[in-house]
Motif scaffolding. Sequence first.
Motif, PDB file in Angstrom:
ATOM      1  N   CYS A   2      38.472  45.209  33.601  1.00  0.00           N
ATOM      2  CA  CYS A   2      37.758  45.912  34.678  1.00  0.00           C
ATOM      3  C   CYS A   2      36.762  45.009  35.405  1.00  0.00           C
ATOM      4  N   ARG A  32      40.839  41.590  37.648  1.00  0.00           N
ATOM      5  CA  ARG A  32      40.170  42.236  36.518  1.00  0.00           C
ATOM      6  C   ARG A  32      40.565  43.710  36.402  1.00  0.00           C
ATOM      7  N   GLY A  33      41.179  44.266  37.456  1.00  0.00           N
ATOM      8  CA  GLY A  33      41.538  45.676  37.423  1.00  0.00           C
ATOM      9  C   GLY A  33      42.456  46.053  38.566  1.00  0.00           C
ATOM     10  N   ASP A  35      44.959  48.382  38.646  1.00  0.00           N
ATOM     11  CA  ASP A  35      45.677  49.661  38.646  1.00  0.00           C
ATOM     12  C   ASP A  35      45.016  50.755  39.471  1.00  0.00           C
ATOM     13  N   HIS A 145      34.349  49.631  41.603  1.00  0.00           N
ATOM     14  CA  HIS A 145      34.993  49.343  40.325  1.00  0.00           C
ATOM     15  C   HIS A 145      36.481  49.106  40.536  1.00  0.00           C
ATOM     16  N   THR A 146      37.013  48.113  39.850  1.00  0.00           N
ATOM     17  CA  THR A 146      38.448  47.907  39.766  1.00  0.00           C
ATOM     18  C   THR A 146      38.842  48.088  38.308  1.00  0.00           C
ATOM     19  N   ARG A 147      39.861  48.908  38.053  1.00  0.00           N
ATOM     20  CA  ARG A 147      40.145  49.329  36.685  1.00  0.00           C
ATOM     21  C   ARG A 147      41.434  48.724  36.131  1.00  0.00           C
ATOM     22  N   MET A 148      41.362  48.283  34.879  1.00  0.00           N
ATOM     23  CA  MET A 148      42.544  47.978  34.083  1.00  0.00           C
ATOM     24  C   MET A 148      42.514  48.944  32.903  1.00  0.00           C
ATOM     25  N   ASN A 173      32.184  48.825  32.432  1.00  0.00           N
ATOM     26  CA  ASN A 173      33.126  47.865  31.867  1.00  0.00           C
ATOM     27  C   ASN A 173      32.869  47.830  30.365  1.00  0.00           C
TER      28      ASN A 173
END
Length: 295
Positions: A2, A32-33, A35, A145-148, A173
């Motif tokens: 993330c 980092r993310g 999805d 936010h970028t999410r994994m 995170n």
Amino acid sequence: MCGIVGLFLKKDELRPKLGDMLTDMLITMTDRGPDSAGIAIYGDETGGIKITVQSDTPETAFADLDADLCAVIDGPVTIKSISTHAVLTVPAGSEKAAIAFLEDKGLRIMGSGESMEIYKEIGLPKDVAARFNLREMGGSHGIGHTRMATESAVTTMGAHPFSTADDQCLVHNGSLSNHNQMRRVLAKKGVFTRSENDTEVGAAYISSRIADGATLGEALEGTLKDLDGFFTFVTGTKNGFGVVRDPIACKPAVMAETDDYVAFASEYRAFADLPGIDAARVWEPEPATVYFWER
């Protein structure tokens, strides 16, 4: 994994550029993310309460929604529809009735507040930013936010930011080990979450503490005592934003401050295109230490 970004503007003349700067920061965190992604923007106040909702079928769900809601709350309603999201503005004091009506219609509530709007969806950060025209949005501050996804499904409701109170939201995170226990504690206080994501529990904990009279700083301090796991939290409020890392601080974090802004990111490269970054004070936030800025 993330990626987290946050930007707090000190000077009003930069407000029109907030969305553009945050979008560049968000896209830089794509690996980092990849999805899903989301952003909370604190923009202009309208004198009412803005409620952001989401639907997988916006063409039908948003048709005549403002008129239908107006009949329920017996007050003026405006609507701004952007892709799968819509922002409805209702008179202050009518938001509880409005949210109940919107939920009964099957709409997902992203957040509400006098200035906060939340946009989040599945997809690459660049695609999410484009579908909501994030670059065109202005405001005083915002977080993204970028999410994994590692512990729950890739869904719109699983994406960050999470909001559990007016003008308050959180991105995270890490992973909380006692989030189910904390859900039960919060439920006894009448505070409930809508998703299975542990981050929403963190958001609910902070908003619950503030509702009980704690300051933002005190609420963030409380996370160090009451929440177990490893985490970096960045929280937004109507007046500012705050940062806290757990005592081990294994998740990456960096901050930068100039006379014009305070910025947060999971990695320094997210700052590369910010104006004046070469002259900024740059540091890694200390473990178990609260940082916050307010107007």
